[in-house]
Scaffold this active site. Sequence first.
Site, PDB file in Angstrom:
ATOM      1  N   CYS A  90       0.812  -1.229   0.000  1.00 26.62           N
ATOM      2  CA  CYS A  90       0.000   0.000   0.000  1.00 26.62           C
ATOM      3  C   CYS A  90       0.844   1.277   0.000  1.00 26.62           C
ATOM      4  O   CYS A  90       0.307   2.363  -0.218  1.00 26.62           O
ATOM      5  CB  CYS A  90      -0.951   0.020   1.188  1.00 26.62           C
ATOM      6  SG  CYS A  90      -2.177  -1.295   1.146  1.00 26.62           S
ATOM      7  N   HIS A 324      -9.385   2.856  -2.554  1.00 30.02           N
ATOM      8  CA  HIS A 324      -8.009   2.459  -2.252  1.00 30.02           C
ATOM      9  C   HIS A 324      -7.451   1.551  -3.352  1.00 30.02           C
ATOM     10  O   HIS A 324      -7.562   0.326  -3.285  1.00 30.02           O
ATOM     11  CB  HIS A 324      -8.018   1.730  -0.907  1.00 30.02           C
ATOM     12  CG  HIS A 324      -6.675   1.375  -0.357  1.00 30.02           C
ATOM     13  ND1 HIS A 324      -5.485   1.906  -0.812  1.00 30.02           N
ATOM     14  CD2 HIS A 324      -6.336   0.516   0.659  1.00 30.02           C
ATOM     15  CE1 HIS A 324      -4.476   1.392  -0.122  1.00 30.02           C
ATOM     16  NE2 HIS A 324      -4.964   0.543   0.766  1.00 30.02           N
TER      17      HIS A 324
END
Length: 372
Positions: A90, A324
């Site tokens: 991430c 996301h």
Amino acid sequence: MSSDPVIIAARRTPIGTRGRALADLGVAELAAPVIRAALADGEAALGSPVTVADVLLGNCMGPGGNPGRLAALAAGLGPLVPGGTVDRQCGSGLAAILDAAAAVRAGDGRMRIAGGVESPSTAPVRSQGGVPYDRAPFAPHGFPDPGMTRAAEDLAAHDGIARDRQDAHAARSHARARAARDAGRFDAELVPSAGLAYDDAIGAAEKLLPRLTPLFPAGTLTAGTATRIGDGAAAVLVAPAGTAPGLAIRSAAVIGCDPALPGIGAAPAVQEALSRAGASTADVAAFEIVEAFAAQSLAVLDRLGIADDDPRVCADGGALALGHPWGASGAVAVVRLFSRLVRGDAPAGTLGVAAASVGGGLGVAALLEVVR
């Protein structure tokens, strides 16, 4: 200070929820338009053509084959621009920007495109011994290796972060994003794709938050306090110091933390990046910290001594509202800072922080400063 590279252009796609508007676009098709847009913005700022030395893109779950190289070719940069791919999960998009900046800071004065791209909708099914699996390990055998949702639930319990506090944080993210969208504050950074003009998760779960069922028995996380997985890309143009107005990369940090509680990683990374620059959280005008989960975001803010509703943090909404796209989210945070500070006419010297917590127990952060 004078050697610090500067980001002089920054663009992103809208983020499309997995399986929806951007579902037919692979990583190269997502990234190529934002690369071209960032390059065009940079050339407009300079008033001259730009020679790109490299394209570095973060990516987690793509098809392999070096998405950075694929996107560079798809963007029309020609066969001599090599392209590379960075995987810090991430934090990949932000890590790619920092890698590009390191090359410029080391003395190579050529400009670089950096950012991230993720297409969960087109990611291949992976298998081991013929058995499909959802994700690769974040840590080897013998170490804690929770999935990110389980890790966020564990962190909420560890820190005593209640359900109503998480719901309030998610609602605030959606409200801020909706206000920003309606006021046109996203327009200059976005490159519409496949008919999608804005992030499609904004407001999607806002009214349902109090009624959603916890994801784990006796737990506090819900689908509304976990970000939506999305397709998207973001890219910036990194140039040597003094090239043009933008965001100078003053300091950065990549740290490790307990893999059992990976959601806290952004906090020590931010603290380290600030320490390296002799700054504190009080000196920072804008934070963009990737909101993978409300509990995770709140745990980071608590460790930084920042209030839940601090207007400096994700002022136009964060990943809870926008979505996301794993490998792109750290770069989206930088694009958002560029809009808030550079496009928003913040004075020279204004500081911003971009940061992400990472599966496996990592944190990535950068301190950036407006230069005019």
